[in-house]
Design a protein around this motif. Sequence first.
Motif, PDB file in Angstrom:
ATOM      1  N   PHE A 181       0.917  -1.015  -0.027  1.00 67.43           N
ATOM      2  CA  PHE A 181       0.052  -0.035  -0.041  1.00 67.43           C
ATOM      3  C   PHE A 181       0.637   1.236  -0.047  1.00 67.43           C
ATOM      4  O   PHE A 181       0.546   2.041  -0.588  1.00 67.43           O
ATOM      5  CB  PHE A 181      -0.708  -0.111   1.194  1.00 67.43           C
ATOM      6  N   VAL A 182       1.970   1.163   0.705  1.00 65.13           N
ATOM      7  CA  VAL A 182       2.872   2.455   0.649  1.00 65.13           C
ATOM      8  C   VAL A 182       3.432   2.536  -0.640  1.00 65.13           C
ATOM      9  O   VAL A 182       3.452   3.735  -1.270  1.00 65.13           O
ATOM     10  CB  VAL A 182       4.190   1.981   1.690  1.00 65.13           C
ATOM     11  N   TRP A 183       3.708   1.437  -1.427  1.00 65.40           N
ATOM     12  CA  TRP A 183       4.229   1.944  -2.936  1.00 65.40           C
ATOM     13  C   TRP A 183       3.269   2.136  -3.665  1.00 65.40           C
ATOM     14  O   TRP A 183       3.570   2.981  -4.465  1.00 65.40           O
ATOM     15  CB  TRP A 183       4.611   0.143  -3.185  1.00 65.40           C
ATOM     16  N   THR A 184       1.939   1.894  -3.539  1.00 64.33           N
ATOM     17  CA  THR A 184       0.817   2.203  -4.402  1.00 64.33           C
ATOM     18  C   THR A 184       0.774   3.853  -4.144  1.00 64.33           C
ATOM     19  O   THR A 184       0.513   4.403  -4.919  1.00 64.33           O
ATOM     20  CB  THR A 184      -0.509   1.503  -3.847  1.00 64.33           C
ATOM     21  N   ASN A 185       0.844   4.171  -2.958  1.00 65.43           N
ATOM     22  CA  ASN A 185       0.529   5.662  -2.408  1.00 65.43           C
ATOM     23  C   ASN A 185       1.630   6.540  -3.049  1.00 65.43           C
ATOM     24  O   ASN A 185       1.360   7.599  -3.619  1.00 65.43           O
ATOM     25  CB  ASN A 185       0.684   5.623  -0.999  1.00 65.43           C
ATOM     26  N   GLU A 186       2.814   5.835  -3.043  1.00 65.24           N
ATOM     27  CA  GLU A 186       3.887   6.595  -3.654  1.00 65.24           C
ATOM     28  C   GLU A 186       3.647   6.791  -5.291  1.00 65.24           C
ATOM     29  O   GLU A 186       3.954   7.887  -5.927  1.00 65.24           O
ATOM     30  CB  GLU A 186       5.105   5.724  -3.599  1.00 65.24           C
ATOM     31  N   LEU A 187       3.240   5.813  -5.751  1.00 67.01           N
ATOM     32  CA  LEU A 187       2.703   5.868  -7.307  1.00 67.01           C
ATOM     33  C   LEU A 187       1.793   6.720  -7.661  1.00 67.01           C
ATOM     34  O   LEU A 187       1.857   7.534  -8.561  1.00 67.01           O
ATOM     35  CB  LEU A 187       2.461   4.546  -7.892  1.00 67.01           C
ATOM     36  N   GLY A 227       0.797   9.356  -5.532  1.00 65.62           N
ATOM     37  CA  GLY A 227       1.114  10.656  -4.850  1.00 65.62           C
ATOM     38  C   GLY A 227       0.017  10.993  -3.782  1.00 65.62           C
ATOM     39  O   GLY A 227      -0.341  12.009  -3.444  1.00 65.62           O
ATOM     40  N   SER A 228      -0.336   9.771  -3.026  1.00 69.44           N
ATOM     41  CA  SER A 228      -1.423   9.981  -1.889  1.00 69.44           C
ATOM     42  C   SER A 228      -0.770   9.540  -0.647  1.00 69.44           C
ATOM     43  O   SER A 228       0.418   9.123  -0.473  1.00 69.44           O
ATOM     44  CB  SER A 228      -2.618   9.138  -2.126  1.00 69.44           C
ATOM     45  N   ASN A 229      -1.291   9.446   0.387  1.00 70.64           N
ATOM     46  CA  ASN A 229      -1.254   9.012   1.722  1.00 70.64           C
ATOM     47  C   ASN A 229      -2.428   8.532   2.591  1.00 70.64           C
ATOM     48  O   ASN A 229      -2.456   8.516   3.737  1.00 70.64           O
ATOM     49  CB  ASN A 229      -0.536  10.431   2.584  1.00 70.64           C
ATOM     50  N   TRP A 230      -2.870   7.538   1.864  1.00 67.61           N
ATOM     51  CA  TRP A 230      -3.828   6.846   2.524  1.00 67.61           C
ATOM     52  C   TRP A 230      -3.200   5.633   3.240  1.00 67.61           C
ATOM     53  O   TRP A 230      -2.030   5.350   3.132  1.00 67.61           O
ATOM     54  CB  TRP A 230      -4.780   6.133   1.400  1.00 67.61           C
ATOM     55  N   THR A 231      -3.998   5.131   4.220  1.00 66.76           N
ATOM     56  CA  THR A 231      -3.635   4.139   4.866  1.00 66.76           C
ATOM     57  C   THR A 231      -4.531   2.788   4.711  1.00 66.76           C
ATOM     58  O   THR A 231      -5.903   3.061   4.155  1.00 66.76           O
ATOM     59  CB  THR A 231      -3.643   4.273   6.453  1.00 66.76           C
ATOM     60  N   LEU A 232      -4.265   1.671   4.985  1.00 61.67           N
ATOM     61  CA  LEU A 232      -5.414   0.639   4.887  1.00 61.67           C
ATOM     62  C   LEU A 232      -6.338   0.666   5.693  1.00 61.67           C
ATOM     63  O   LEU A 232      -7.504   0.180   5.365  1.00 61.67           O
ATOM     64  CB  LEU A 232      -4.434  -0.816   5.383  1.00 61.67           C
ATOM     65  N   HIS A 233      -6.230   1.431   6.990  1.00 60.21           N
ATOM     66  CA  HIS A 233      -7.370   1.526   7.652  1.00 60.21           C
ATOM     67  C   HIS A 233      -8.332   2.636   7.427  1.00 60.21           C
ATOM     68  O   HIS A 233      -9.543   2.645   7.420  1.00 60.21           O
ATOM     69  CB  HIS A 233      -7.075   1.917   9.331  1.00 60.21           C
ATOM     70  N   ASP A 234      -7.652   3.459   6.345  1.00 57.50           N
ATOM     71  CA  ASP A 234      -8.590   4.555   5.616  1.00 57.50           C
ATOM     72  C   ASP A 234      -9.628   3.942   4.733  1.00 57.50           C
ATOM     73  O   ASP A 234     -10.668   4.441   4.662  1.00 57.50           O
ATOM     74  CB  ASP A 234      -7.762   5.349   4.932  1.00 57.50           C
ATOM     75  N   LEU A 235      -9.182   2.616   4.344  1.00 60.70           N
ATOM     76  CA  LEU A 235     -10.445   1.793   3.503  1.00 60.70           C
ATOM     77  C   LEU A 235     -11.433   1.515   4.282  1.00 60.70           C
ATOM     78  O   LEU A 235     -12.602   1.357   3.886  1.00 60.70           O
ATOM     79  CB  LEU A 235      -9.600   0.681   2.810  1.00 60.70           C
ATOM     80  N   ARG A 236     -11.189   1.164   5.392  1.00 63.63           N
ATOM     81  CA  ARG A 236     -12.572   0.565   6.416  1.00 63.63           C
ATOM     82  C   ARG A 236     -13.295   1.605   6.496  1.00 63.63           C
ATOM     83  O   ARG A 236     -14.431   1.917   6.603  1.00 63.63           O
ATOM     84  CB  ARG A 236     -11.760   0.014   7.759  1.00 63.63           C
ATOM     85  N   HIS A 237     -12.715   3.057   6.797  1.00 61.87           N
ATOM     86  CA  HIS A 237     -13.506   4.069   7.244  1.00 61.87           C
ATOM     87  C   HIS A 237     -14.103   4.638   5.921  1.00 61.87           C
ATOM     88  O   HIS A 237     -15.356   5.142   5.982  1.00 61.87           O
ATOM     89  CB  HIS A 237     -12.529   5.497   7.304  1.00 61.87           C
ATOM     90  N   THR A 238     -13.587   4.458   4.718  1.00 60.48           N
ATOM     91  CA  THR A 238     -14.466   4.628   3.304  1.00 60.48           C
ATOM     92  C   THR A 238     -15.838   3.630   3.246  1.00 60.48           C
ATOM     93  O   THR A 238     -16.628   4.228   2.979  1.00 60.48           O
ATOM     94  CB  THR A 238     -13.551   4.381   2.058  1.00 60.48           C
ATOM     95  N   ALA A 239     -15.577   2.346   3.779  1.00 59.34           N
ATOM     96  CA  ALA A 239     -16.627   1.538   3.523  1.00 59.34           C
ATOM     97  C   ALA A 239     -17.578   1.878   4.466  1.00 59.34           C
ATOM     98  O   ALA A 239     -18.774   1.919   4.281  1.00 59.34           O
ATOM     99  CB  ALA A 239     -16.054   0.005   4.074  1.00 59.34           C
ATOM    100  N   THR A 240     -17.281   2.407   5.816  1.00 63.18           N
ATOM    101  CA  THR A 240     -18.396   2.917   6.771  1.00 63.18           C
ATOM    102  C   THR A 240     -18.935   4.065   6.534  1.00 63.18           C
ATOM    103  O   THR A 240     -19.835   3.996   6.385  1.00 63.18           O
ATOM    104  CB  THR A 240     -17.335   2.982   7.989  1.00 63.18           C
ATOM    105  N   PHE A 241     -18.327   5.034   5.728  1.00 60.13           N
ATOM    106  CA  PHE A 241     -18.926   6.349   5.253  1.00 60.13           C
ATOM    107  C   PHE A 241     -19.925   5.609   4.269  1.00 60.13           C
ATOM    108  O   PHE A 241     -21.129   6.340   4.224  1.00 60.13           O
ATOM    109  CB  PHE A 241     -17.767   7.121   4.700  1.00 60.13           C
ATOM    110  N   ARG A 242     -19.507   5.108   3.364  1.00 60.48           N
ATOM    111  CA  ARG A 242     -20.418   4.471   2.206  1.00 60.48           C
ATOM    112  C   ARG A 242     -21.806   3.865   2.695  1.00 60.48           C
ATOM    113  O   ARG A 242     -22.855   3.989   2.296  1.00 60.48           O
ATOM    114  CB  ARG A 242     -19.767   3.516   1.224  1.00 60.48           C
ATOM    115  N   MET A 243     -21.519   3.062   3.775  1.00 64.08           N
ATOM    116  CA  MET A 243     -22.538   2.262   4.506  1.00 64.08           C
ATOM    117  C   MET A 243     -23.532   3.178   5.040  1.00 64.08           C
ATOM    118  O   MET A 243     -24.737   3.011   4.894  1.00 64.08           O
ATOM    119  CB  MET A 243     -22.146   0.954   5.312  1.00 64.08           C
ATOM    120  N   THR A 244     -22.957   4.294   5.968  1.00 64.60           N
ATOM    121  CA  THR A 244     -23.743   4.862   6.654  1.00 64.60           C
ATOM    122  C   THR A 244     -24.526   6.000   5.764  1.00 64.60           C
ATOM    123  O   THR A 244     -25.608   6.626   6.426  1.00 64.60           O
ATOM    124  CB  THR A 244     -23.089   5.735   7.936  1.00 64.60           C
ATOM    125  N   GLU A 245     -23.972   6.444   4.584  1.00 67.23           N
ATOM    126  CA  GLU A 245     -24.590   7.275   3.907  1.00 67.23           C
ATOM    127  C   GLU A 245     -25.755   6.417   2.968  1.00 67.23           C
ATOM    128  O   GLU A 245     -26.840   7.382   2.495  1.00 67.23           O
ATOM    129  CB  GLU A 245     -23.622   7.788   2.930  1.00 67.23           C
TER     130      GLU A 245
END
Length: 191
Positions: free
Chosen positions: A92-98, A100-118
């Motif tokens: 994931f760090v390698w993907t972020n470098e490609l 130019g982002s700074n997401w974490t694996l845990h951010d993906l959990r937050h994204t799923a949660t936002f989508r479900m709660t919306e």
Amino acid sequence: MAFWVSTGARASELLTSNERDTLPGQQLIGVIRKGTQDYQQLPASPDSFVWLRLYQEEAWRKGVPRGRGEPLWWTLRRPWRPLNYHAARAMFVWTNELLGSNWTLHDLRHTATFRMTEDSEMSLIYVQHILAHKYQTTLQKYINPSKDEVITAGLAHFARLELRRKNPLPTTPAPDYNPDSLSVLFGGPRT
């Protein structure tokens, strides 16, 4: 990544899945929950299973072990090893470098949660269960609507009320009840 962002599973939980834990026809994947160590099936998006199959075909062509009891996720370099959290994080760090982002694996959990709660038709009780949160209050930070969302929802509520007033559902009195008595008790036109 599609599984992380659609299931809301913790990064380490998704890495516990074996091949037998995927049920594409039912759109389910099984994981071992971090806190309780319980096995739980989670709903996942259809595209997750498409990406999984493409990943599996590529991995199997390279010689990754296959079988129902084998781990679902593998490193793609020899020697073949089940993918662990540290390797997934490095990927994931390698993907972020490609990107130019700074997401974490845990951010993906937050994204799923936002989508479900919306999703207004998704009960928070279900979201709580999917995420394996002990308390529903943990979801509070995800359910703070904007002022525009509140106004839009309020106006939609009044529009539905007006529609029901103009087009009431037809009522048929229960057998053995006098319609005139019901009109006196509950209001409405007399027959």
